[in-house]
Design a protein around this motif. Structure first.
Motif, PDB file in Angstrom:
ATOM      1  N   THR A 120       0.831  -1.202   0.000  1.00 40.87           N
ATOM      2  CA  THR A 120       0.000   0.000   0.000  1.00 40.87           C
ATOM      3  C   THR A 120       0.867   1.255   0.000  1.00 40.87           C
ATOM      4  O   THR A 120       0.590   2.222  -0.716  1.00 40.87           O
ATOM      5  CB  THR A 120      -0.934   0.008   1.220  1.00 40.87           C
ATOM      6  N   ALA A 121       1.942   1.228   0.816  1.00 39.13           N
ATOM      7  CA  ALA A 121       2.853   2.372   0.878  1.00 39.13           C
ATOM      8  C   ALA A 121       3.518   2.610  -0.484  1.00 39.13           C
ATOM      9  O   ALA A 121       3.650   3.756  -0.936  1.00 39.13           O
ATOM     10  CB  ALA A 121       3.906   2.145   1.952  1.00 39.13           C
ATOM     11  N   VAL A 122       3.921   1.514  -1.139  1.00 41.37           N
ATOM     12  CA  VAL A 122       4.553   1.638  -2.460  1.00 41.37           C
ATOM     13  C   VAL A 122       3.552   2.118  -3.499  1.00 41.37           C
ATOM     14  O   VAL A 122       3.839   3.018  -4.296  1.00 41.37           O
ATOM     15  CB  VAL A 122       5.160   0.284  -2.880  1.00 41.37           C
ATOM     16  N   ARG A 123       2.361   1.519  -3.477  1.00 40.82           N
ATOM     17  CA  ARG A 123       1.337   1.879  -4.453  1.00 40.82           C
ATOM     18  C   ARG A 123       0.948   3.349  -4.345  1.00 40.82           C
ATOM     19  O   ARG A 123       0.748   4.029  -5.355  1.00 40.82           O
ATOM     20  CB  ARG A 123       0.109   1.000  -4.242  1.00 40.82           C
ATOM     21  N   ASP A 124       0.874   3.852  -3.116  1.00 42.09           N
ATOM     22  CA  ASP A 124       0.514   5.258  -2.921  1.00 42.09           C
ATOM     23  C   ASP A 124       1.581   6.202  -3.455  1.00 42.09           C
ATOM     24  O   ASP A 124       1.296   7.379  -3.736  1.00 42.09           O
ATOM     25  CB  ASP A 124       0.283   5.540  -1.429  1.00 42.09           C
ATOM     26  N   LEU A 125       2.812   5.698  -3.588  1.00 46.04           N
ATOM     27  CA  LEU A 125       3.915   6.544  -4.037  1.00 46.04           C
ATOM     28  C   LEU A 125       4.234   6.389  -5.520  1.00 46.04           C
ATOM     29  O   LEU A 125       5.040   7.149  -6.063  1.00 46.04           O
ATOM     30  CB  LEU A 125       5.182   6.218  -3.233  1.00 46.04           C
ATOM     31  N   LEU A 126       3.628   5.411  -6.171  1.00 42.95           N
ATOM     32  CA  LEU A 126       3.981   5.137  -7.563  1.00 42.95           C
ATOM     33  C   LEU A 126       3.738   6.342  -8.469  1.00 42.95           C
ATOM     34  O   LEU A 126       4.575   6.669  -9.317  1.00 42.95           O
ATOM     35  CB  LEU A 126       3.188   3.923  -8.073  1.00 42.95           C
ATOM     36  N   ALA A 127       2.602   7.009  -8.292  1.00 43.54           N
ATOM     37  CA  ALA A 127       2.295   8.163  -9.138  1.00 43.54           C
ATOM     38  C   ALA A 127       3.288   9.299  -8.894  1.00 43.54           C
ATOM     39  O   ALA A 127       3.733   9.970  -9.830  1.00 43.54           O
ATOM     40  CB  ALA A 127       0.866   8.641  -8.887  1.00 43.54           C
ATOM     41  N   VAL A 128       3.659   9.497  -7.622  1.00 39.87           N
ATOM     42  CA  VAL A 128       4.620  10.555  -7.283  1.00 39.87           C
ATOM     43  C   VAL A 128       5.996  10.219  -7.848  1.00 39.87           C
ATOM     44  O   VAL A 128       6.683  11.076  -8.423  1.00 39.87           O
ATOM     45  CB  VAL A 128       4.686  10.733  -5.755  1.00 39.87           C
ATOM     46  N   ALA A 129       6.408   8.953  -7.695  1.00 43.44           N
ATOM     47  CA  ALA A 129       7.712   8.534  -8.208  1.00 43.44           C
ATOM     48  C   ALA A 129       7.757   8.629  -9.729  1.00 43.44           C
ATOM     49  O   ALA A 129       8.767   9.056 -10.308  1.00 43.44           O
ATOM     50  CB  ALA A 129       8.006   7.100  -7.756  1.00 43.44           C
ATOM     51  N   GLY A 130       6.667   8.259 -10.380  1.00 44.72           N
ATOM     52  CA  GLY A 130       6.607   8.371 -11.834  1.00 44.72           C
ATOM     53  C   GLY A 130       6.684   9.815 -12.295  1.00 44.72           C
ATOM     54  O   GLY A 130       7.345  10.132 -13.297  1.00 44.72           O
ATOM     55  N   GLU A 145      -4.061  12.144 -12.491  1.00 47.33           N
ATOM     56  CA  GLU A 145      -2.813  12.382 -11.764  1.00 47.33           C
ATOM     57  C   GLU A 145      -1.831  13.169 -12.637  1.00 47.33           C
ATOM     58  O   GLU A 145      -1.757  12.957 -13.865  1.00 47.33           O
ATOM     59  CB  GLU A 145      -2.175  11.055 -11.372  1.00 47.33           C
ATOM     60  N   PRO A 146      -1.028  14.064 -12.035  1.00 52.29           N
ATOM     61  CA  PRO A 146      -0.043  14.837 -12.807  1.00 52.29           C
ATOM     62  C   PRO A 146       0.962  13.963 -13.549  1.00 52.29           C
ATOM     63  O   PRO A 146       1.527  14.388 -14.551  1.00 52.29           O
ATOM     64  CB  PRO A 146       0.652  15.687 -11.733  1.00 52.29           C
ATOM     65  N   VAL A 147       1.174  12.745 -13.058  1.00 53.83           N
ATOM     66  CA  VAL A 147       2.162  11.863 -13.692  1.00 53.83           C
ATOM     67  C   VAL A 147       1.816  11.602 -15.154  1.00 53.83           C
ATOM     68  O   VAL A 147       2.710  11.489 -16.004  1.00 53.83           O
ATOM     69  CB  VAL A 147       2.282  10.532 -12.921  1.00 53.83           C
ATOM     70  N   TRP A 148       0.526  11.515 -15.484  1.00 52.14           N
ATOM     71  CA  TRP A 148       0.140  11.225 -16.864  1.00 52.14           C
ATOM     72  C   TRP A 148       0.438  12.397 -17.788  1.00 52.14           C
ATOM     73  O   TRP A 148       0.945  12.214 -18.901  1.00 52.14           O
ATOM     74  CB  TRP A 148      -1.341  10.855 -16.927  1.00 52.14           C
ATOM     75  N   VAL A 149       0.148  13.598 -17.325  1.00 49.62           N
ATOM     76  CA  VAL A 149       0.443  14.786 -18.131  1.00 49.62           C
ATOM     77  C   VAL A 149       1.952  14.962 -18.288  1.00 49.62           C
ATOM     78  O   VAL A 149       2.459  15.216 -19.396  1.00 49.62           O
ATOM     79  CB  VAL A 149      -0.173  16.039 -17.485  1.00 49.62           C
ATOM     80  N   ALA A 150       2.686  14.796 -17.184  1.00 47.20           N
ATOM     81  CA  ALA A 150       4.145  14.926 -17.240  1.00 47.20           C
ATOM     82  C   ALA A 150       4.750  13.827 -18.100  1.00 47.20           C
ATOM     83  O   ALA A 150       5.722  14.060 -18.836  1.00 47.20           O
ATOM     84  CB  ALA A 150       4.722  14.869 -15.824  1.00 47.20           C
ATOM     85  N   GLY A 151       4.187  12.620 -18.031  1.00 46.24           N
ATOM     86  CA  GLY A 151       4.700  11.519 -18.827  1.00 46.24           C
ATOM     87  C   GLY A 151       4.531  11.746 -20.318  1.00 46.24           C
ATOM     88  O   GLY A 151       5.447  11.487 -21.113  1.00 46.24           O
ATOM     89  N   VAL A 152       3.369  12.235 -20.708  1.00 43.05           N
ATOM     90  CA  VAL A 152       3.123  12.541 -22.126  1.00 43.05           C
ATOM     91  C   VAL A 152       4.081  13.638 -22.592  1.00 43.05           C
ATOM     92  O   VAL A 152       4.656  13.566 -23.685  1.00 43.05           O
ATOM     93  CB  VAL A 152       1.651  12.958 -22.336  1.00 43.05           C
ATOM     94  N   THR A 153       4.254  14.670 -21.762  1.00 45.71           N
ATOM     95  CA  THR A 153       5.168  15.764 -22.113  1.00 45.71           C
ATOM     96  C   THR A 153       6.595  15.255 -22.259  1.00 45.71           C
ATOM     97  O   THR A 153       7.303  15.605 -23.214  1.00 45.71           O
ATOM     98  CB  THR A 153       5.120  16.867 -21.038  1.00 45.71           C
TER      99      THR A 153
END
Length: 428
Positions: free
Chosen positions: A58-68, A259-267
């Protein structure tokens, strides 16, 4: 061995794991070493049974978007640097024979903007060397400009959720959208910027006196601010436009729950494709820019801090929290966040503190962020940005004085923090 002694030893193991992670972050060894220590520290924290496998996941999953997001924004920053965007911006600081005050003011504004848009790591690692080169170009003291980068790396990271990992980690505990966060924190940041600018002008008033003659940075300088500005190359405009679209994307998609990770990932993907076509950055360079070992470090840190939170430290912090969010309560939260940030770095402190203050509401979480961002500038070990800033200057031939660092930090940080808490209390 008594039960209490055995329990204490069990709770001490995750603390040892945290110290190992922080030692690696400070020493910045080879990538394989950093990755290995991260995995080992997480395994050590799990070995004592304070945290179950499901809780760790759970701790890892909650951080995946932030880490990405971290990986994506580091790639975006690297493309901006390779395209000359930072160099062009820094070159503007020396145009027209800029004096020390104008140079400092430009560096201050530029550092605040880069921190808010591309995160504090871009400010300390990519922008600071160029500000240093601009100071050398005009034979001005490098201290005002480089300290402006340092102070803005922490204090200017208040504005957007994406300006600092601490903000991103706290977003899940807030009821604010991307735009709502920015609108709430903008007046707070404006007040802090006034304090920081006035304070730095006062502290470095001698260094900001006009210099007799200005020279030019030698053409061989690796960080010459004049390089890209002297060409007709329009490449910097492309990443600049991409970053602007990325920010707009954050604001538009946030109310939709994206999540911001998707926008940042596309960019990042779009910019890497563009950079590859112009031979600025290949696939291998993009992978290196993502710093996956640091992403692994963040995930491991989440597991270790989750284990610590189940023990005495989590209980102690919970007991120290106030029961209200009036001015006094917000101040206590901000000071507690500052103390934790400077004890275990602001990233670790965020993982520990934010879940505990979240039940008190948005104001409490935002007050915690004030301490975690502004307060982390109190000591050299308060944030990784401080250490990266020092390492960057050492690499470029400057040795920041430890006493001088704390003269600035101990003077400005308490004032900025108090002003920020006061404005937040009025707004909320």
């Amino acid at each position: 061995m008594t039960t209490s002694t055995a329990s204490l030893l069990r709770e001490a193991v995750p603390v040892v794991a945290l110290l190992a992670l922080l030692a690696v972050a400070y020493a910045h060894p080879r990538r394989r070493v950093e990755a290995g220590v991260s995995v080992g520290a997480a395994a050590l924290a799990l070995s004592v049974g304070l945290l179950g496998t499901e809780e760790a996941w759970t701790a890892v999953r909650d951080l995946l978007a932030v880490a990405g997001f971290l990986a994506a924004i580091l790639v975006v920053s690297q493309v901006c640097e390779r395209a000359g965007l930072f160099a062009v911006a820094a070159a503007a600081l020396t145009r027209g024979g800029a004096g020390p005050v104008r140079l400092f003011t430009g560096a201050f504004v530029l550092a605040a903007a880069v921190t808010a848009v591309l995160s504090l790591d871009a400010t300390v690692v990519l922008l600071t060397p160029l500000v240093l080169a601009a100071a050398r170009a005009t034979r001005a003291s490098p201290e005002p400009g480089t300290y402006a980068c340092l102070r803005m790396a922490n204090s200017a990271s208040l504005l957007l959720p994406v300006s600092n990992l601490t903000n991103l980690l706290a977003m899940s505990s807030l009821s604010l959208t991307f735009a709502g966060f920015a609108l709430t924190m903008a007046p707070v940041l404006a007040a802090v910027l006034v304090v920081e600018y006035a304070g730095l002008r006062l502290l470095f008033r001698r260094q900001l006196r006009p210099v007799a003659h200005a020279g030019a940075v030698p053409s061989s300088s690796p960080h010459s601010p004049a390089g890209p500005a002297q060409t007709d190359d329009a490449r910097p405009a492309v990443p600049a436009a991409a970053v602007a679209l990325m920010l707009a994307g954050f604001a538009v998609t946030s109310p939709l729950g994206v999540e911001p990770v998707w926008v940042a990932g596309v960019t990042a993907a779009a910019l890497v494709g563009w950079a590859a076509r112009h031979r600025l950055l290949g696939a291998r360079g993009a992978l290196e820019a993502a710093h996956l070992e640091f992403v692994l470090f963040v995930l491991a840190l989440g597991v270790v801090v989750a284990a610590i939170a189940t023990g005495f430290l989590g209980e102690l912090v919970g007991e120290l929290l106030p029961g209200s969010t009036d001015l006094r309560g917000l101040l206590v939260i901000a000071l507690l966040a500052t103390a934790l940030a400077n004890l275990v770095t602001n990233l670790s402190a965020t993982l520990l503190l934010v879940p505990l203050v979240a039940p008190l509401g948005d104001a409490a979480v935002l007050a915690a962020l004030l301490g975690l961002n502004i307060g982390s500038g109190l000591t050299l070990t308060g944030s990784l940005a401080n250490l990266l800033w020092r390492r960057t200057l050492l690499r470029d031939g400057e040795r920041p004085d430890l006493a001088g660092f704390h003269r600035v930090s101990l003077t400005l940080t308490p004032v900025s923090l108090l002003v920020a808490v006061g404005v937040l209390a009025v707004l909320t």
